[in-house]
Design an enzyme around this catalytic site. Structure first.
Site, PDB file in Angstrom:
ATOM      1  N   LEU A 236       0.659  -1.253   0.105  1.00 31.21           N
ATOM      2  CA  LEU A 236       0.111   0.090  -0.030  1.00 31.21           C
ATOM      3  C   LEU A 236       1.020   1.244  -0.209  1.00 31.21           C
ATOM      4  CD1 LEU A 236      -2.253  -1.308   2.748  1.00 31.21           C
ATOM      5  CD2 LEU A 236      -2.852  -1.052   0.564  1.00 31.21           C
ATOM      6  N   CYS A 320      -0.249  -0.251 -11.312  1.00 31.60           N
ATOM      7  CA  CYS A 320      -0.282   1.117 -10.888  1.00 31.60           C
ATOM      8  C   CYS A 320      -1.107   2.028 -11.843  1.00 31.60           C
ATOM      9  CB  CYS A 320       1.109   1.750 -10.283  1.00 31.60           C
ATOM     10  SG  CYS A 320       1.099   3.443  -9.688  1.00 31.60           S
ATOM     11  N   HIS A 391      -5.898  -7.715  -9.816  1.00 32.17           N
ATOM     12  CA  HIS A 391      -6.956  -6.732  -9.392  1.00 32.17           C
ATOM     13  C   HIS A 391      -8.098  -6.649 -10.409  1.00 32.17           C
ATOM     14  CE1 HIS A 391      -7.829  -2.267  -7.688  1.00 32.17           C
ATOM     15  NE2 HIS A 391      -8.892  -3.307  -7.285  1.00 32.17           N
TER      16      HIS A 391
END
Length: 592
Positions: A236, A320, A391
């Site tokens: 994170l 990202c 993700h």
């Protein structure tokens, strides 16, 4: 009738809270107090719930880096001298005058030095904000530390930093693999001799080879890590620091990973980037996430990190969504360039002995037909990756809308036996179990859910919804502050660094609604709660999303903030309501 229809429509998108805890008014519980403190300033600047926002014509006044550096240096006392290891002696540009420093030093904070609590010697000596609690046997007569403690791993030594900046570090494994595959080594920034090696460089090369075996392990010979049924804390940015990971380890997480580190910054020897790699001994399975756009920089940085640090696995970031990262060809932009991604994985897996993980999003563009993860995941095994994290959102989607677990299931079915770790919207143990059973992933990586309720790992292990009390949550914050002071320092600079990161974390913690207040269990992360009060004053304070209250909580733990203190949340995790016209670019701020 219209109001009832609108209320019913809004109720679908809100968390149901027991009526006795719901507040009818949507003002902050302490609005009157905040109004008195601000002497009747405009309501947009005081305590409305979800407000505390500045107008566009009144931006937060941040201090420049030069001003911050000057304040940190004032009154010019040498912090290395306070630790007893200043090597410059009379040539040091900072003062060694203890009496002058004591005249400027603020009063000690209440409490005991975190190092003394653990029976250790505080390495900060006279500069510690808890100096009064130090045993005199650990310091000399002037308050200078006699010995220090180093309980963290993966530090950057001054010698290695000097060699990196002077281009004296060689990468025999990475360079050999890159030449073998015909990939040009384009990273030469800061290099004085980009051509043939000089006699001095050859000596450095020999020293490197003497201390490290240059024979790379075959990808099939790597020691694999089985992620099945293990809890995994996501890397994170900003908040996944070492103190937070220690809190999560105490709550039952099995696998941790450092914050995203840029490969070029590692090769340049930047102190701030190497600080992200720090590891605590309690982290028994620890990974390093590296981000870059080209095979040469990533392969070299991974070779260097594995040689200098203790790492169990590497994670290549291909997810990202930040523009600054994607515009450099790194992060999620690698999803558009399969050849570059292949070169990165093949070179890096041949260089490092630790297993290699790659993190994907479902795709770059938000169109369903442009999703590429199901095509890339089966190929990663042949390219050298041992694990894949997926993700369930696209890069353009960022963190909006729900994660697509149906697509994750499709990717698992086409994974060619690859370990697949799912990620997205995991907030309770029921979410964790449902995602595993319905999709077939090896485990689920927890990200934002751990920031809002880090005890989710305890819930997963014990298969229950934990109605954690306000005092128990306060104890977690005390542990975080203790770990933060040990990590960033117990001097004035370390205390304020700990305060800043604590306030960032509180901007997420305020989104948690206690189980005992809910009509329907469990809470859904994407749904907003109505204004409510807690079962006691502390629980109500934790529920506030006004930055003034976060500063109040930090004052309970770390003492009052400095004069003219300003806090601006870095992440936009606070506002549930849509900002009104003219305030879309405003940010939350508070002055203390």
């Amino acid at each position: 009738t219209f109001r009832r229809r609108m209320a019913a429509k809004a109720d679908v998108h809100a968390i149901r809270i027991k009526p006795e805890y719901v507040r009818d008014c949507q003002v902050h519980p302490n609005e009157e107090e905040h109004g008195k403190e601000r002497n009747g300033k405009d309501a947009a600047h005081n305590g409305g719930r979800g407000q505390g926002r500045c107008e566009p014509d009144d931006p937060p006044k941040k201090k420049s880096k030069r001003q911050q550096k000057a304040e940190r240096a004032a009154p010019g006392f040498c912090t290395l001298y306070a630790r007893g290891n200043c090597i410059h002696a009379e040539n040091c540009k900072f003062s060694h005058d203890v009496e002058q420093f004591r005249a400027f030093k603020p009063e000690d904070l209440p409490g005991t030095c975190p190092f003394v609590v653990d029976g250790k010697c505080c390495p900060y000596g006279i500069t510690c904000r808890f100096e009064g609690t130090h045993p005199k046997t650990t310091e000399n007569g002037d308050g200078i530390a006699l010995t220090g403690n180093e309980d963290e791993w993966n530090g950057l030594s001054k010698e290695l930093q000097r060699r990196l900046r002077k281009n004296e570090v060689q990468f025999p494994l990475a360079d050999a693999i890159l030449r073998e595959k015909g990939i040009r080594i384009s990273y030469t920034k800061g290099c004085k001799n980009a051509g043939a090696a000089t006699e001095k460089e050859n000596e450095v090369m020999k020293r490197e080879r003497d201390t490290y075996c240059p024979t790379p392990a075959h990808p099939r010979e790597k020691k694999l890590i089985d992620f099945t049924d293990k809890t995994y804390l996501a890397p994170l940015t900003t908040l996944g620091n070492l103190p937070f990971r220690r809190v999560c380890k105490g709550l039952g997480v099995d696998i941790t990973c450092c914050e995203m580190a840029m490969s070029v910054n590692i090769l340049q020897g930047q102190t701030s980037e190497w600080a992200l790699l720090r590891r605590h001994p309690s982290e028994d399975i620890f990974g390093v996430q590296v981000c870059g756009g080209f095979a040469d920089s990533i392969a070299r940085s991974c070779e260097l990190v594995e040689r200098e640090c203790q790492v169990d696995f590497f994670d290549i970031n291909c997810g990202c969504p930040i523009d600054l990262v994607c515009n450099k060809g790194a992060g999620a932009s690698l999803l558009k360039s399969g050849k570059r991604l292949e070169n990165i994985l093949r070179c890096t897996s041949s260089v490092v002995r630790a297993p290699l993980m790659v993190k994907f999003r479902t795709g770059y563009a938000d169109r369903e037909e442009e999703r590429v993860a199901h095509k890339l995941i089966p190929l990663t095994k042949d390219w050298g990756a041992s694990m894949v994290t997926l993700h369930g959102r696209t890069r353009c989607q960022r963190y909006s809308r729900l994660a697509d677990w149906e697509y994750i299931k499709t990717c698992v079915e086409q994974s060619n036996g690859q370990q697949v770790i799912g990620n997205g919207d995991c907030f309770t143990y029921t979410d964790y179990e449902r995602c595993k059973q319905e999709t077939g992933v090896n485990t689920v990586m927890v990200a934002r859910g751990a920031l809002i309720k880090p005890w989710i790992f305890t819930e997963i292990k014990e298969q229950r919804h934990w109605d954690i009390s306000a005092n128990e949550r306060m104890d977690l914050l005390r542990s975080y502050c203790k770990y933060g002071l040990e990590h960033w320092g117990s001097d004035s600079r370390g205390v304020e660094t700990t305060r800043r990161f604590l306030l960032e974390w509180l901007s997420f913690l305020c989104r948690y609604v206690p189980v005992g207040l809910l009509e329907r269990v469990p809470q859904k992360m994407h749904l907003k709660p109505p204004p409510y009060v807690g079962r006691n004053d502390l629980e109500t304070l934790f529920a506030s999303n006004n930055p003034s209250d976060w500063v109040k909580i930090s004052s309970m733990l770390l003492g009052p903030p400095p004069e003219n203190f300003i806090f601006v949340p870095k992440h936009k995790s606070v506002g549930w309501a849509t900002p009104s016209k003219g305030t879309g670019s405003a940010v939350d701020q508070v002055e203390g």
